[in-house]
Every structure is written in structure tokens, then in C-alpha cells.
Design a protein around this motif. Structure first.
Motif, PDB file in Angstrom:
ATOM      1  N   GLN A  56       0.847  -1.197   0.000  1.00  0.00           N
ATOM      2  CA  GLN A  56       0.000   0.000   0.000  1.00  0.00           C
ATOM      3  C   GLN A  56       0.883   1.248   0.000  1.00  0.00           C
ATOM      4  N   TYR A  57       0.541   2.159  -0.904  1.00  0.00           N
ATOM      5  CA  TYR A  57       1.134   3.492  -0.898  1.00  0.00           C
ATOM      6  C   TYR A  57       0.062   4.483  -0.484  1.00  0.00           C
ATOM      7  N   ARG A  58       0.401   5.341   0.451  1.00  0.00           N
ATOM      8  CA  ARG A  58      -0.436   6.514   0.731  1.00  0.00           C
ATOM      9  C   ARG A  58       0.387   7.720   0.278  1.00  0.00           C
ATOM     10  N   LEU A  59      -0.130   8.406  -0.749  1.00  0.00           N
ATOM     11  CA  LEU A  59       0.607   9.504  -1.392  1.00  0.00           C
ATOM     12  C   LEU A  59      -0.120  10.795  -1.070  1.00  0.00           C
ATOM     13  N   SER A  60       0.532  11.615  -0.287  1.00  0.00           N
ATOM     14  CA  SER A  60      -0.107  12.833   0.193  1.00  0.00           C
ATOM     15  C   SER A  60       0.513  14.038  -0.506  1.00  0.00           C
ATOM     16  N   GLY A  61      -0.320  14.985  -0.893  1.00  0.00           N
ATOM     17  CA  GLY A  61       0.197  16.172  -1.579  1.00  0.00           C
ATOM     18  C   GLY A  61      -0.945  17.058  -2.021  1.00  0.00           C
ATOM     19  N   SER A  62      -0.756  17.674  -3.184  1.00  0.00           N
ATOM     20  CA  SER A  62      -1.823  18.521  -3.708  1.00  0.00           C
ATOM     21  C   SER A  62      -2.027  18.193  -5.175  1.00  0.00           C
ATOM     22  N   MET A  63      -3.180  18.604  -5.679  1.00  0.00           N
ATOM     23  CA  MET A  63      -3.492  18.286  -7.073  1.00  0.00           C
ATOM     24  C   MET A  63      -3.847  19.543  -7.829  1.00  0.00           C
ATOM     25  N   ALA A  64      -3.182  19.713  -8.986  1.00  0.00           N
ATOM     26  CA  ALA A  64      -3.499  20.824  -9.885  1.00  0.00           C
ATOM     27  C   ALA A  64      -4.346  20.304 -11.039  1.00  0.00           C
TER      28      ALA A  64
ATOM     29  N   THR B 297       4.082  15.077  -1.706  1.00  0.00           N
ATOM     30  CA  THR B 297       5.051  15.600  -0.737  1.00  0.00           C
ATOM     31  C   THR B 297       5.388  14.575   0.351  1.00  0.00           C
ATOM     32  N   GLU B 298       4.531  13.560   0.509  1.00  0.00           N
ATOM     33  CA  GLU B 298       4.829  12.512   1.499  1.00  0.00           C
ATOM     34  C   GLU B 298       4.305  11.178   0.991  1.00  0.00           C
ATOM     35  N   VAL B 299       5.092  10.135   1.230  1.00  0.00           N
ATOM     36  CA  VAL B 299       4.718   8.779   0.821  1.00  0.00           C
ATOM     37  C   VAL B 299       4.811   7.872   2.041  1.00  0.00           C
ATOM     38  N   ASP B 300       3.741   7.144   2.302  1.00  0.00           N
ATOM     39  CA  ASP B 300       3.721   6.157   3.380  1.00  0.00           C
ATOM     40  C   ASP B 300       3.549   4.803   2.701  1.00  0.00           C
TER      41      ASP B 300
ATOM     42  N   ARG C  50       7.743   2.347   5.517  1.00  0.00           N
ATOM     43  CA  ARG C  50       8.643   3.501   5.405  1.00  0.00           C
ATOM     44  C   ARG C  50       7.853   4.745   5.063  1.00  0.00           C
ATOM     45  N   ILE C  51       8.282   5.860   5.599  1.00  0.00           N
ATOM     46  CA  ILE C  51       7.687   7.146   5.267  1.00  0.00           C
ATOM     47  C   ILE C  51       8.761   8.005   4.610  1.00  0.00           C
ATOM     48  N   PHE C  52       8.434   8.520   3.426  1.00  0.00           N
ATOM     49  CA  PHE C  52       9.330   9.393   2.658  1.00  0.00           C
ATOM     50  C   PHE C  52       8.706  10.778   2.650  1.00  0.00           C
ATOM     51  N   SER C  53       9.469  11.792   3.016  1.00  0.00           N
ATOM     52  CA  SER C  53       8.874  13.125   2.996  1.00  0.00           C
ATOM     53  C   SER C  53       9.860  14.132   2.432  1.00  0.00           C
ATOM     54  N   SER C  54       9.309  15.166   1.808  1.00  0.00           N
ATOM     55  CA  SER C  54      10.117  16.186   1.159  1.00  0.00           C
ATOM     56  C   SER C  54       9.524  17.554   1.423  1.00  0.00           C
TER      57      SER C  54
ATOM     58  N   LEU D 236      14.725  16.626  -5.683  1.00  0.00           N
ATOM     59  CA  LEU D 236      14.083  16.454  -4.386  1.00  0.00           C
ATOM     60  C   LEU D 236      14.964  15.615  -3.477  1.00  0.00           C
ATOM     61  N   ARG D 237      15.056  16.069  -2.255  1.00  0.00           N
ATOM     62  CA  ARG D 237      15.754  15.252  -1.268  1.00  0.00           C
ATOM     63  C   ARG D 237      14.711  14.651  -0.361  1.00  0.00           C
ATOM     64  N   TRP D 238      14.434  13.384  -0.555  1.00  0.00           N
ATOM     65  CA  TRP D 238      13.427  12.706   0.237  1.00  0.00           C
ATOM     66  C   TRP D 238      14.068  12.180   1.512  1.00  0.00           C
ATOM     67  N   GLU D 239      13.482  12.537   2.611  1.00  0.00           N
ATOM     68  CA  GLU D 239      13.910  11.978   3.901  1.00  0.00           C
ATOM     69  C   GLU D 239      13.154  10.657   4.114  1.00  0.00           C
ATOM     70  N   THR D 240      13.872   9.628   4.490  1.00  0.00           N
ATOM     71  CA  THR D 240      13.266   8.308   4.667  1.00  0.00           C
ATOM     72  C   THR D 240      13.312   7.901   6.137  1.00  0.00           C
ATOM     73  N   ARG D 241      12.189   7.413   6.634  1.00  0.00           N
ATOM     74  CA  ARG D 241      12.146   6.919   8.015  1.00  0.00           C
ATOM     75  C   ARG D 241      11.545   5.526   8.026  1.00  0.00           C
ATOM     76  N   ASN D 242      12.146   4.602   8.737  1.00  0.00           N
ATOM     77  CA  ASN D 242      11.529   3.299   8.990  1.00  0.00           C
ATOM     78  C   ASN D 242      10.638   3.445  10.212  1.00  0.00           C
ATOM     79  N   VAL D 243       9.361   3.058  10.048  1.00  0.00           N
ATOM     80  CA  VAL D 243       8.436   3.187  11.177  1.00  0.00           C
ATOM     81  C   VAL D 243       7.740   1.850  11.429  1.00  0.00           C
ATOM     82  N   ASN D 244       7.108   1.766  12.583  1.00  0.00           N
ATOM     83  CA  ASN D 244       6.366   0.552  12.931  1.00  0.00           C
ATOM     84  C   ASN D 244       5.134   0.417  12.030  1.00  0.00           C
TER      85      ASN D 244
END
Lengths: 204, 204
Positions: B78-86, B156-159, B169-173, B195-203
Motif C-alpha cells: 500500500q502506498y499513501r501519497l499525500s500532496g496537492s493536485m493541480a 510531498t509525502e509517501v507512506d 517507510r515514510i518518505f517526505s520532502s 528532491l531530497r526525500w527523507e526516509t524513516r523506517n516506522v512501525n
């Protein structure tokens, strides 16, 4: 209609997966996949399970409105189910809802039950915690884990489209909107009033 | 990662279907299935197509935030892709985005193009309009229908969660959040900054 759609798609395990949208406290939408866990007793409220520590629980406390998007690949149908979601946690005052929560726990797989005793979802994963992911599953016959919650979606509007025939109908109920405001304060289970759904054929 | 997931699930047509959540003007969430139409040129912005008369276009005008939920059944991701839409409509001032809109039109099937000349979505279906649903499809080589829009999701963010391995993993920019505010006022196409995506391993 949903029971018929589930039967038509029963060969696909993912036909029981639906997407639940909520609104975050900052006004942005959130959206995730959840598993349909059946209807609440003889009502037409949908149930899911969730962890009390998940973001959706705090989002719903501030804004109980949800929209479920449920796509059935085999029958090419989409349901958009709009309404509100109540969270039944271990401290609920309603005995019938508590019983439904416990029964949902008992029906979960070992893998499903295990997740509720894992470290907090979404928090940084720590090497020292890895053993916690390998714990034996909690017993299905025991009390549900403290963080295990039942989510009850009370639907007030349904937007159904059949992509084979391009027929689209909207079903709405004002009465259901009143019921969604909460369970009775006397602790009884929410009764299922005779909902009168208004049906409209609309352009797809 | 998305290209790899698409390849792993290429046997399933519905692997290109994703659920797009927006927020309605009254603060309730909305959620519907849309079809992934590829990345915008060499960027990592997702594209979909939509009808200018659909509710999502007016919802986005008031609140551009979206969350895409994209579940891949074969790879159980599953990808949760958060951001905005034009929304790129026929009146957009950006020539590259207009070209992307026209190319998306040309790639649509006959059935897909037809919908953009049907009566207004969601309005009452009128017997007198039935012939309009039987019109020949507009030509793929001609100009896109006036109501045909390209939607561009700037993430802007991927879960991301892999349900086989329970890795999340959560990727955010932060940089992408700035880009999402709009296309340059000089009419150039939105450039793709490094883009420099910050990556975090989460539970999970």
C-alpha cells in the motif's frame, strides 16, 4: 446490494478491502485501505477493526465524517459510502457494542491479532523492539487487546456506479443522518430504524 | 518504487486504479476511484484525467490537498501519497501542461473519451438525454473535449507498507511542498527540482 457485490467478487480476497477517507485536524484528507469485517448484527452499518493508537482514531474524534470508496473488480462496480464512523474501544458503555468488539477479535487471524500488541504504529522502528514483532499471537478466546477497536460506519449516502452498464444511482437517507449522531445515552445498542432511502438515477 | 510495483502487478488491470481523497467545502471527506495515467513527463508527479464538471474539480479549487491510496494486490503493498493536485484545463497558460493534457486525450480509449461529451455527471438522468450516451466517440486526433482536464498530483509525502514483510517507510520532502504551491507565473512548465526525500523506517 453490497451482499450481492461481495458474492459476485468472492474469488478475490481484495474485494473485502475498501478505502477509508477521513479529514486530518489540519484540514488535509487522509486515506487508507481497511478490511471489511461484516455488518454490525442485523444493521446495515459496516464494521472494520482499528488500533486505538492509529491516526484515524484521533482524526475521527475531531471530525467523525468518513467516505468509504469500495471498488469491486469482477463486477466493475464502485460504491462511495458517505457517513460517520464511531470507534468502539474497551471502555465503551454499550454492552452490545462491546460484545461485537469481542466477537470481531475472536474472528481475527493470529497475524491480525498480533498487530495489536506490536509497538505503536507509525513511530520510529527501533532495533531494540524487533523481538516484539515476533511475540506469539494473543489468544482469540481471551479478552481483546486493550488497543483493539471496532469501527462502525453509519452510512447516510451511497453513490453506486456499474461500469458495465454505466448506470449510476444515489441513495440517501435523512433518518440515518440523525442516527449517526450517536448511540442512545441509556446504553442500549443502536436500534436500526426503518430507513427510507431515497433513490435517484443520475448521469455517470 | 511505483514503477516496480506496477510491473509486479501488471497482470491486474485494477492495479492502475487508485483512490483519491479530497475534502468537500463543508469539511466532509470525499473518496473515489481514478485511473493512473502515467507520470508527467520525466517528473514524479502522477497524472489522472477528470471532467471539469465533476465535484472534485470544485473541491480542489477550495482545498488542493489530496491523499491517494494505492493498493497493489499481487505484491501486497500500500502506498499513501499525500500532496496537492493541480487541474489542467483547456484554458491553462502553461504550454507544456496543455500539451500533456492533449497527449492524455489522445491516449484515451473511445469509451473513455465519450464520457467527456455526456450530460453533466451527477445530474438527474433524463430520458430525453439517453441518445447523448450513444454518440460516437470524439476523435482521438482532434482537440480534447472542452471539459477534459488533466489532474497532476504533486506528492510531498509517501507512506509505503509491504504486507508480506511488514516493513513500513515514510518518505517526505519539504522542497516538494513548495513546488506544490503552483506552476511558475512565467508560464514555464514546472521544473523538477532535485528532491531530497527523507526516509524513516516506522512501525507498521
Amino acid at each position: 446490494m453490497l451482499q450481492k457485490s461481495l458474492a459476485l467478487n468472492s474469488s478475490l480476497p481484495q474485494a473485502k478491502y475498501l478505502q477509508l477517507a477521513t479529514v486530518r485536524p489540519d484540514g488535509r484528507p487522509a486515506n487508507r485501505t481497511v478490511v471489511f469485517r461484516g455488518f454490525l448484527y442485523d444493521t446495515d452499518h459496516l464494521t472494520i477493526v482499528t488500533d486505538r493508537r492509529s491516526c484515524k482514531v484521533s482524526e475521527l474524534a475531531a471530525n467523525p465524517h468518513v467516505e468509504v470508496c469500495w471498488y469491486f473488480p469482477s463486477s466493475r462496480e464502485q460504491y462511495r459510502l458517505s457517513g460517520s464512523m464511531a470507534i468502539v474501544s474497551k471502555d465503551d458503555s454499550n454492552q452490545q457494542l462491546l460484545q461485537a468488539r469481542q466477537e470481531a477479535w475472536a474472528r481475527m487471524s493470529d497475524a491480525g491479532r498480533s498487530q495489536f500488541v506490536w509497538p505503536q504504529p507509525g513511530q520510529p522502528r527501533m532495533p531494540a523492539d524487533e523481538d516484539l514483532f515476533l511475540q506469539p499471537a494473543p489468544d482469540s478466546a481471551g479478552s481483546a487487546a486493550p488497543d483493539f477497536c471496532l469501527g462502525v460506519v453509519q452510512v447516510t449516502e451511497v453513490d453506486h456506479v456499474d461500469l458495465y452498464t454505466n448506470q449510476r444511482r444515489i441513495f440517501s437517507s435523512q433518518l440515518a443522518a440523525v442516527v449517526a449522531a450517536g448511540t442512545p445515552s441509556n446504553g442500549d445498542a443502536p436500534s436500526q430504524p426503518a430507513l427510507r432511502w431515497e433513490t435517484r438515477n443520475v448521469n455517470p
